[in-house]
Design a protein around this motif. Structure first.
Motif, mmCIF file in Angstrom:
data_model
loop_
_atom_site.group_PDB
_atom_site.id
_atom_site.type_symbol
_atom_site.label_atom_id
_atom_site.label_comp_id
_atom_site.label_asym_id
_atom_site.label_seq_id
_atom_site.Cartn_x
_atom_site.Cartn_y
_atom_site.Cartn_z
ATOM 1 N N ARG A 1 -3.745 -1.622 -4.969
ATOM 2 C CA ARG A 1 -4.340 -1.714 -6.301
ATOM 3 C C ARG A 1 -3.764 -2.881 -7.117
ATOM 4 O O ARG A 1 -4.297 -3.219 -8.164
ATOM 5 C CB ARG A 1 -4.103 -0.404 -7.071
ATOM 6 C CG ARG A 1 -4.698 0.831 -6.395
ATOM 7 C CD ARG A 1 -6.212 0.839 -6.497
ATOM 8 N NE ARG A 1 -6.781 2.039 -5.900
ATOM 9 C CZ ARG A 1 -7.244 2.103 -4.654
ATOM 10 N NH1 ARG A 1 -7.216 1.014 -3.883
ATOM 11 N NH2 ARG A 1 -7.742 3.231 -4.180
ATOM 12 N N ALA B 1 -4.750 0.077 5.562
ATOM 13 C CA ALA B 1 -3.945 0.413 4.382
ATOM 14 C C ALA B 1 -4.319 -0.435 3.177
ATOM 15 O O ALA B 1 -4.101 -0.030 2.027
ATOM 16 C CB ALA B 1 -2.462 0.244 4.698
ATOM 17 N N ARG C 1 -11.740 -4.631 1.381
ATOM 18 C CA ARG C 1 -10.845 -3.518 1.061
ATOM 19 C C ARG C 1 -10.055 -3.764 -0.221
ATOM 20 O O ARG C 1 -9.457 -2.845 -0.765
ATOM 21 C CB ARG C 1 -9.879 -3.289 2.226
ATOM 22 C CG ARG C 1 -10.579 -2.903 3.534
ATOM 23 C CD ARG C 1 -9.637 -3.071 4.725
ATOM 24 N NE ARG C 1 -10.185 -2.555 5.972
ATOM 25 C CZ ARG C 1 -10.993 -3.229 6.778
ATOM 26 N NH1 ARG C 1 -11.372 -4.453 6.441
ATOM 27 N NH2 ARG C 1 -11.439 -2.692 7.895
ATOM 28 N N ALA D 1 0.813 -1.214 0.000
ATOM 29 C CA ALA D 1 0.000 0.000 0.000
ATOM 30 C C ALA D 1 0.847 1.265 0.000
ATOM 31 O O ALA D 1 0.558 2.222 -0.733
ATOM 32 C CB ALA D 1 -0.929 -0.001 1.217
ATOM 33 N N ARG D 2 1.910 1.276 0.795
ATOM 34 C CA ARG D 2 2.699 2.494 0.984
ATOM 35 C C ARG D 2 3.872 2.612 0.020
ATOM 36 O O ARG D 2 4.414 3.693 -0.163
ATOM 37 C CB ARG D 2 3.207 2.554 2.424
ATOM 38 C CG ARG D 2 2.080 2.661 3.450
ATOM 39 C CD ARG D 2 2.611 2.861 4.850
ATOM 40 N NE ARG D 2 1.524 3.097 5.796
ATOM 41 C CZ ARG D 2 1.698 3.440 7.071
ATOM 42 N NH1 ARG D 2 2.928 3.554 7.555
ATOM 43 N NH2 ARG D 2 0.656 3.638 7.864
ATOM 44 N N ALA E 1 -6.955 -0.895 1.742
ATOM 45 C CA ALA E 1 -7.853 -0.196 0.823
ATOM 46 C C ALA E 1 -7.086 0.560 -0.257
ATOM 47 O O ALA E 1 -7.670 0.924 -1.286
ATOM 48 C CB ALA E 1 -8.754 0.765 1.600
ATOM 49 N N GLN E 2 -5.797 0.798 -0.032
ATOM 50 C CA GLN E 2 -4.969 1.498 -1.007
ATOM 51 C C GLN E 2 -4.230 0.542 -1.931
ATOM 52 O O GLN E 2 -3.505 0.983 -2.831
ATOM 53 C CB GLN E 2 -3.952 2.378 -0.273
ATOM 54 C CG GLN E 2 -4.556 3.342 0.739
ATOM 55 C CD GLN E 2 -5.622 4.231 0.129
ATOM 56 O OE1 GLN E 2 -5.437 4.773 -0.960
ATOM 57 N NE2 GLN E 2 -6.748 4.378 0.821
#
Length: 317
Positions: free
Chosen positions: A257, A252, A282, A154-155, A254-255
């Motif tokens: 992709r 996180a 998510r 995510a990050r 949910a971020q």
């Protein structure tokens, strides 16, 4: 000649006895080396940031094959992935580290080994060790390692092309005995004697046939190591199990992709399988795989099924 051979044998025995007296854990490490060789892996180390990482790897695959980075869980080590590695080598390049603080990798007194800090370290490890090898990076995380992997994907999306979460921590799953004990400030994985070692194995494994046997003297040596690590284990569990970071991976997610896999076992007594639906809400792009007849150690209890799911995630080149 016979006398010379006897003297050499006696000297060799004395050296081995001295080494084991100085560091009995060498018995366990020797078995890990046997497992490494059986899995067709090699071992190396690298300094990334302020930690020395030890990792297993196999590059016997096409140069453009995806690179699988496999991240172990709480109280685990790179060796947990070896049954799966045996089934995937040759099709993929493999990179299997001991996380900082665990296994053979470096631990720093007073260090932070929670989700956030380990995720940042893992991103640097991927950038320094995985990315230069080329090809897609497929990040696989089990249990605590799943929470770390979710945060990393995510990050640091540029570091991860595909993500697989196996029995992953980081969401508020349905209450079970393990979760209740963690929230009460205890370590359900604590090992201090033969009974607690058996309880630990019974908790993480459901399939009795897959449960490892730890014969003497390895059992006593392993117990002694876990007793020495008790304070460290508790400090990590306090952070990832009941501290403010405990649900960050799920938030996180949910971020995320990237193409994704969520894999659980129905009989997981650690991270209840209800966690998969929470992650899936998510990560709607994720393929969900729920296996039967296994517990928390899906990668050991059902390596063939896990290998098939990973192959569908990673594809082939």
């Amino acid at each position: 000649m016979k006398l010379a051979a006897a003297l050499v044998a006696a000297a060799s025995f004395a050296i081995v006895a001295l080494l084991l007296w100085c560091d009995p854990y060498r018995v366990v490490l020797a078995d890990y080396t046997r497992q490494l060789i059986a899995a067709g892996l090699s071992r190396d180390s690298v300094v990334v940031g302020d930690h020395r990482w030890v990792y297993a790897y196999n590059d016997d695959a096409p140069a453009d094959a995806p690179l699988l980075v496999m991240v172990h869980g709480f109280t685990g080590s790179k060796e947990n992935w070896y049954p799966l590695a045996q089934r995937l080598r040759g099709r993929y390049r493999l990179l299997i580290p001991d996380l900082p603080g665990w296994g053979e990798s470096q631990r720093r007194a007073g260090g932070d080994y929670g989700f956030v800090a380990q995720s940042a370290r893992l991103a640097r490890f991927i950038e320094q060790v995985a990315r230069p090898r080329g090809g897609e990076v497929v990040l696989l995380g089990h249990s605590m390692g799943g929470g770390i992997a979710a945060l990393t994907a995510a990050r640091h999306p540029h570091d991860v092309d595909r993500i697989g979460l196996l029995d992953a921590a980081g969401v508020r799953f349905r209450d079970n005995r393990f979760g209740v004990e963690v929230l009460a400030g205890r370590n359900p994985f604590a090992v201090g004697d033969a009974d607690s070692l058996q309880r630990y194995l019974d908790t993480v494994f459901f399939d009795a046939a897959a449960k490892p046997a730890i014969p003497w003297p390895a059992d006593d040596i392993y117990i002694a190591r876990r007793k020495r690590d008790a304070a460290f284990e508790q400090s990590v569990l306090d952070r990832i199990g009941r501290g403010p970071e405990r649900f960050l991976p799920g938030d996180a997610a949910a971020q995320i992709r990237q193409p994704a896999l969520l894999l659980w076992c129905k009989n997981d007594a650690v991270i209840d399988s209800s966690a998969m639906a929470l992650y899936a809400a998510r990560m709607p792009q994720a393929r969900q795989v729920l296996l039967d007849g296994c517990g928390h150690m899906s990668l050991v209890e059902r390596p063939d099924a896990v290998a098939q799911a990973v192959t569908e995630l990673a594809g082939t080149r």
